[in-house]
Design a protein around this motif. Structure first.
Motif, short mmCIF file in Angstrom:
data_model
loop_
_atom_site.label_atom_id
_atom_site.label_comp_id
_atom_site.label_asym_id
_atom_site.label_seq_id
_atom_site.Cartn_x
_atom_site.Cartn_y
_atom_site.Cartn_z
N PHE A 1 -2.59 -13.22 9.73
CA PHE A 1 -3.95 -13.91 9.67
C PHE A 1 -4.78 -13.20 8.98
N GLY A 2 -4.86 -12.10 8.51
CA GLY A 2 -5.75 -12.14 7.42
C GLY A 2 -6.06 -12.81 6.49
N ARG A 3 -4.94 -12.68 6.14
CA ARG A 3 -4.70 -13.72 4.54
C ARG A 3 -5.85 -14.86 4.95
N LYS A 4 -5.38 -15.56 6.10
CA LYS A 4 -5.63 -16.51 5.76
C LYS A 4 -6.62 -16.95 6.33
N MET A 5 -7.50 -16.06 7.00
CA MET A 5 -8.79 -15.73 7.08
C MET A 5 -10.20 -15.56 6.53
N CYS A 6 -9.25 -14.96 5.35
CA CYS A 6 -10.25 -14.96 4.01
C CYS A 6 -10.30 -16.70 3.58
N GLU A 7 -8.83 -17.26 2.98
CA GLU A 7 -9.32 -17.74 2.58
C GLU A 7 -9.46 -19.63 3.26
N PHE B 1 -24.50 -15.20 -7.30
CA PHE B 1 -23.46 -13.53 -7.51
C PHE B 1 -22.25 -14.19 -6.63
N ASP B 2 -21.23 -12.57 -7.11
CA ASP B 2 -19.95 -13.09 -6.88
C ASP B 2 -19.81 -12.13 -5.03
N ILE B 3 -18.89 -13.31 -3.77
CA ILE B 3 -19.11 -12.40 -2.32
C ILE B 3 -17.59 -12.15 -2.92
N ALA B 4 -17.29 -11.24 -2.47
CA ALA B 4 -15.72 -10.38 -1.68
C ALA B 4 -15.74 -10.24 -0.35
N ILE B 5 -14.77 -11.37 0.29
CA ILE B 5 -14.57 -11.42 1.11
C ILE B 5 -12.79 -10.54 1.47
N GLN B 6 -13.22 -9.57 2.45
CA GLN B 6 -12.05 -8.56 2.65
C GLN B 6 -11.94 -8.90 4.04
N ALA B 7 -10.40 -8.49 4.44
CA ALA B 7 -9.70 -8.30 5.56
C ALA B 7 -9.02 -7.28 5.57
N ALA B 8 -10.14 -6.26 6.98
CA ALA B 8 -9.46 -4.19 7.00
C ALA B 8 -9.28 -4.15 8.48
N ILE B 9 -7.98 -3.08 8.14
CA ILE B 9 -7.16 -2.35 9.29
C ILE B 9 -7.90 -0.65 9.30
N GLY B 10 -9.41 -0.46 10.14
CA GLY B 10 -10.04 0.80 9.65
C GLY B 10 -10.45 0.41 8.12
N ALA B 11 -9.94 1.68 7.16
CA ALA B 11 -10.78 1.47 6.22
C ALA B 11 -9.74 0.90 4.90
N GLN C 1 -19.19 -24.01 10.42
CA GLN C 1 -18.04 -24.23 10.46
C GLN C 1 -17.09 -22.74 10.55
N ALA C 2 -17.24 -21.88 10.12
CA ALA C 2 -16.41 -20.12 9.47
C ALA C 2 -15.75 -20.16 10.65
N PHE C 3 -16.87 -20.22 12.31
CA PHE C 3 -16.50 -19.41 13.31
C PHE C 3 -15.74 -20.36 14.44
N LEU C 4 -15.32 -21.51 13.41
CA LEU C 4 -15.42 -22.58 14.48
C LEU C 4 -13.24 -23.25 13.80
N ALA C 5 -13.67 -22.63 12.25
CA ALA C 5 -12.13 -22.60 11.93
C ALA C 5 -11.69 -21.26 11.98
N VAL C 6 -11.46 -20.23 12.67
CA VAL C 6 -10.43 -18.80 12.98
C VAL C 6 -10.00 -19.65 14.02
N LEU C 7 -10.38 -20.81 15.13
CA LEU C 7 -10.04 -21.32 16.05
C LEU C 7 -8.95 -22.36 15.94
N LYS C 8 -8.94 -22.67 14.39
CA LYS C 8 -7.85 -24.36 14.09
C LYS C 8 -6.97 -23.25 12.94
N MET C 9 -6.61 -22.48 12.78
CA MET C 9 -6.30 -21.55 11.31
C MET C 9 -4.63 -21.79 11.42
N GLY C 10 -4.05 -22.41 13.02
CA GLY C 10 -2.82 -23.07 12.48
C GLY C 10 -2.57 -24.47 11.80
N ASP C 11 -3.22 -25.02 11.60
CA ASP C 11 -3.34 -26.26 10.74
C ASP C 11 -3.43 -26.03 9.61
#
Length: 596
Positions: A507-513, A524-534, A586-596
Motif C-alpha cells: 500500500f505504501g509503495r503504491k501510494m508513493c507512486e 527543488f527535489d521532493i522526497a515522498i516516503q511511506a513510513a511506519i514509525g521511524a 486529486q491526490a486525496f481522491l487517488a487513494v480511494l482508487k488505489m486498486g485501479d
C-alpha cells in the motif's frame, strides 16, 4: 381507518422498484400525463443519473375497489446496501411490503436482508416477480426460490412487468385485501412518529410523520417528545405529488407538519410528536441509532467556508439521519469535520450532494473504520482517525471491526470470488447451493478490507451477477500499524492511515507512486516516503525542474561549468528550505482508487 393501507416496496438494487411505483401512480390517477416522467419519485438529479434510489419517498394514492375508496400510502425505498437505514425507517411506518424480485436475476443478497427487516416488524409480505416480459425471465425457478425463502404458496406470488403494466391491477387488489389496516385509536392522545424531514429555505424544517394514535389538527400546539420543544402546527397535510394541506390527519395516515422550525438540531428522526394539552405518556419506539461504518475527514477547499460547511452538513443531516459529523483539525488542511458514513457509496453521494445542493466544494481524506485501542493502562480508546492513535509504547493491542458477509452469485464465478474474499483476509464460514447454478457464500472478514474497492472488484469479477450484503459481527484483535506519508520529511496527516502490517508495504509503495504522478514538479527535489514509525518502507523522488545553466558555456574549462552548477545547487538548497509542497485534491481522491 379501515380504508387506509400503508405499504413500502423492498427489493435488491435495479429490480424495478421505482418503475413499479410509476405504474401504481398511473393506475390510481395520482398524477396526470403532463406531470408524468420515468422514476417520478426519484426527484434528485443524482438519483436519475445513477439510476438508483437514495432517499425513501412517501406519496399518497386513492384507489377505488367495489365502490369503496381506499387511501394507499406508498413509501418507495432504496435497494443499495449503503442505504439500508432508509429502508428500516420506511418499514417502521408501514403495515405491509411488496417484495419485488427480478425474474431474470432471482433472489439476491439485499432482497434477503430487507426481507428480514420487514419480517422483524411483522409486515405482511406480498411477493411480486417483476420483468416477466423479458426473454431471459426464469419465472418458474424464481417462483421456487421465493416459495423456499418465505414459505408462501406459488399462487400467492404475483407475476408482473413494471415496464408494460402487466400485473399492476392484481398488485393493487392484493394491497387492499392482504395488507392490514393500521391499528390505532383516533380518540387517544396524539402519537406520531417522525420518519424523515427536509429543509425548505422559506418554510423552515418540514417533518414527515406517521400518526399511530390520536388526531392532529391545524393550529394545535404540539410538543416533540424527546427534545421537549413546543410548536404550533401552522400547516399540516398529506404528501401527494405536491404537499396538499389538510385540516386534520387521523391515526393510520402519513403526512407532513410545518411549524416554522429553523434549527436543524430540534428535529430528530425517530422522535414522537404529541399535543401539549393532552400529551401521550411515552414515546413510540423509534429506530435504533445508526452506527456509521466508514469515517473520513471533510474539509472546505477555502478555509473561510468552515461555518458554511457546518450549516450545509446540518441541513443534509435532516434529510439523511445516517450522516454523523464532529469538528476536527488537520495540519495540512486546516479546520474541518470528521464525518461518519454507512459506506463508500454513501460518502460519494454526500460529497456530491454538498456540491450540488449547497455549492460546497470539499476535500475528503482517506476513509477508515473505527478501531478499539487497548492501552497498557487497561483503558479502551475508540479511534476514528489515525492521528488520534496513542504512542506505540502505550498500545497493548488493537481490535478492528469484523463483518459477516453474504455473497450470492452464479457458480461459475465462485472460485474467483472466494479468492477475492481470502485475499481480503476473509475466513470462509459455509457455502449453500440455492439451485444448480446459484450459490450463497458466507465469510467473516475485517470491515476495513471492504471499505476501499471490494464492491467494485466483486462486480467486475462476476460481471455484475454477484450480490453482496453484510452486518457487523463484533471486534477481533489485529496487527495494525500506522502508515505515514512524508513529503520532504514532513508527515501529511490527511494521508496517514491505519493498515494491517501484511498490506503496509504494498500500500505504501503504491501510494508513493501515485503521489509522484499527481504532485506537480517544483524548483527543488521532493522526497515522498511511506513510513511506519521511524522506519521508511518506500520512497519515490520527484525531480526538480532544472534550467540548463551551462547552455551558454561552449567548450572551455570544466571548472566554469562546475562553478555555475554549484551556484544553482546553492539556490536550490535555499529554495528547498522556504518552499512548501502543495498536495492537489486529486491526490486525496487517488487513494480511494488505489486498486485501479
Amino acid at each position: 381507518m379501515k380504508n387506509f393501507r400503508n405499504f413500502c416496496i423492498i427489493a435488491h438494487i435495479d429490480h424495478g422498484k421505482s418503475t413499479l411505483a410509476d405504474r401504481l401512480l398511473q393506475a390510481t390517477h395520482t398524477l396526470n400525463e403532463r406531470e408524468f416522467q420515468n422514476q417520478v419519485l426519484d426527484n434528485m438529479d443524482l438519483e436519475r443519473e445513477k439510476g438508483i434510489t437514495i432517499k425513501s419517498h412517501a406519496i399518497q394514492m386513492e384507489y377505488v375497489q367495489d365502490n369503496e375508496t381506499y387511501i394507499l400510502n406508498l413509501i418507495d425505498t432504496p435497494g443499495h446496501v449503503d442505504f439500508s437505514y432508509e429502508v428500516s425507517r420506511a418499514i417502521a411506518a408501514c403495515e405491509g411490503a411488496l417484495l419485488i424480485v427480478d425474474a431474470t436475476q432471482g433472489i439476491q443478497a439485499q432482497t434477503i436482508s430487507n426481507l428480514y427487516l420487514a419480517l422483524e416488524h411483522n409486515l405482511e409480505i406480498i411477493p411480486v416477480i417483476n420483468k416477466i416480459d423479458m426473454e431471459a425471465a426464469m419465472v418458474e425457478e424464481v417462483t421456487d426460490q421465493i416459495v423456499e425463502l418465505i414459505g408462501c404458496k406459488p399462487e400467492d406470488i404475483i407475476p408482473a412487468s413494471a415496464k408494460t403494466g402487466i400485473g399492476v391491477p392484481e398488485i393493487l387488489e392484493a394491497i387492499v385485501s392482504r395488507v392490514p389496516a393500521p391499528a390505532g385509536d383516533p380518540a387517544a392522545p396524539l402519537q406520531a412518529l417522525i420518519f424523515d424531514s427536509v429543509f425548505n429555505s422559506f418554510r423552515g424544517i418540514i417533518a414527515y410523520f406517521k400518526v399511530t394514535n390520536g388526531t392532529l389538527r391545524q393550529g394545535d400546539k404540539v410538543k416533540f417528545f424527546n427534545t421537549g420543544r413546543e410548536y404550533v402546527a401552522d400547516e399540516i397535510g398529506v404528501l401527494k405529488m405536491k404537499m396538499v394541506p389538510r385540516q386534520e390527519i387521523k391515526a393510520g395516515d402519513v403526512g407532513y407538519i410545518i411549524s416554522g422550525i429553523k434549527t436543524s438540531s430540534e428535529v430528530k428522526v425517530g422522535d414522537t410528536i404529541t399535543q401539549v394539552a393532552n400529551s401521550c405518556s411515552k414515546a413510540i419506539a423509534g429506530f435504533e441509532d445508526v452506527k456509521p461504518m466508514v469515517f473520513a475527514g471533510l474539509y472546505p477547499v477555502d478555509s473561510d467556508d468552515y461555518e458554511d460547511l457546518r450549516s450545509s452538513l446540518e441541513k443534509l443531516q435532516l434529510n439523511d439521519a445516517s450522516l454523523t459529523f464532529e469538528p476536527e483539525s488537520s495540519l495540512a488542511l486546516g479546520f474541518g469535520f470528521r464525518a461518519g458514513f454507512l459506506g463508500l457509496l454513501h460518502m460519494e453521494i454526500i460529497q456530491e450532494r454538498l456540491y450540488r445542493e449547497f455549492d460546497m466544494d470539499v476535500i475528503t481524506t482517506v476513509p477508515n473504520v473505527s478501531y478499539k485501542v487497548h492501552t497498557t493502562k487497561g483503558d479502551v480508546v475508540e479511534v476514528h482517525n489515525p492521528s488520534g492513535l496513542p504512542a506505540p509504547t502505550l498500545i497493548d493491542f488493537i481490535e478492528e471491526p469484523t463483518i459477516h458477509a453474504q455473497v450470492i452469485t452464479k457458480t461459475e464465478y465462485l472460485g474467483a470470488i472466494m479468492k477475492l474474499c481470502i485475499d481480503k483476509r476473509g475466513i470462509l464460514r459455509n457455502q449453500v447451493f440455492l439451485s444448480t447454478d446459484r450459490v450463497e457464500v458466507n465469510f467473516d472478514m475485517p470491515l476495513s478490507e471492504i471499505v476501499f474497492d471490494f464492491y467494485d472488484k466483486l462486480k467486475s469479477i462476476s460481471r455484475g451477477y454477484a450480490s453482496f450484503d453484510y452486518y457487523l459481527n463484533g471486534y477481533q484483535q489485529a496487527t495494525l500499524v500506522k502508515l505515514d506519508i512524508l513529503l520532504n520529511g514532513e508527515p501529511v496527516d490527511a494521508l496517514s492511515c491505519l493498515i494491517h502490517r501484511d498490506n503496509a508495504y504494498d500500500f505504501g509503495r503504491k501510494m508513493c507512486e501515485k503521489l509522484k504522478e499527481l504532485i506537480p514538479r517544483q524548483q527543488f527535489d521532493i522526497a515522498i516516503q511511506a513510513a511506519i514509525g521511524a522506519k521508511v518502507i518506500a520512497r519515490e523522488t520527484i525531480k526538480a525542474l532544472r534550467k540548463d545553466v551551462t547552455a551558454k558555456c561552449y567548450g572551455g574549462d570544466i571548472s566554469r561549468k562546475r562553478k555555475l552548477l554549484e551556484k544553482q545547487k546553492k539556490g536550490k538548497k535555499r529554495m528547498r528550505q522556504v518552499g512548501n509542497v502543495e498536495v492537489p485534491q486529486q491526490a486525496f481522491l487517488a487513494v480511494l482508487k488505489m486498486g485501479d
